[in-house]
Design a protein around this motif. Structure first.
Motif: not given
Length: 67
Positions: A43-67
């Motif tokens: 839970g340290e980095i925002p992402g979602a596991k859909l089945g066997k794969r992880w998916v990340f939204l760029r907007i969430d990663l940008e917010a993570f980097v800014r925090s």
């Protein structure tokens, strides 16, 4: 390594799609995919596991980097 020397390795953020695979997100964040998987699972980095794969939204990663 100077940040300018990474320009040829990591594309500008505008070239990344809105949703990223774990490999794309790792490249975007400049970390190893295994490290990203561990941090996303905890839970340290925002992402979602859909089945066997992880998916990340760029907007969430940008917010993570800014925090």
């Amino acid at each position: 390594m100077h940040p300018a020397s990474l320009d040829h390795v990591v594309p500008p953020c505008s070239s990344f799609p809105d949703s990223l695979s774990i490999e794309e997100a790792a490249l975007y964040l400049r970390m190893h995919p295994v490290t990203l998987r561990v941090k996303a699972a905890s839970g340290e980095i925002p992402g979602a596991k859909l089945g066997k794969r992880w998916v990340f939204l760029r907007i969430d990663l940008e917010a993570f980097v800014r925090s």
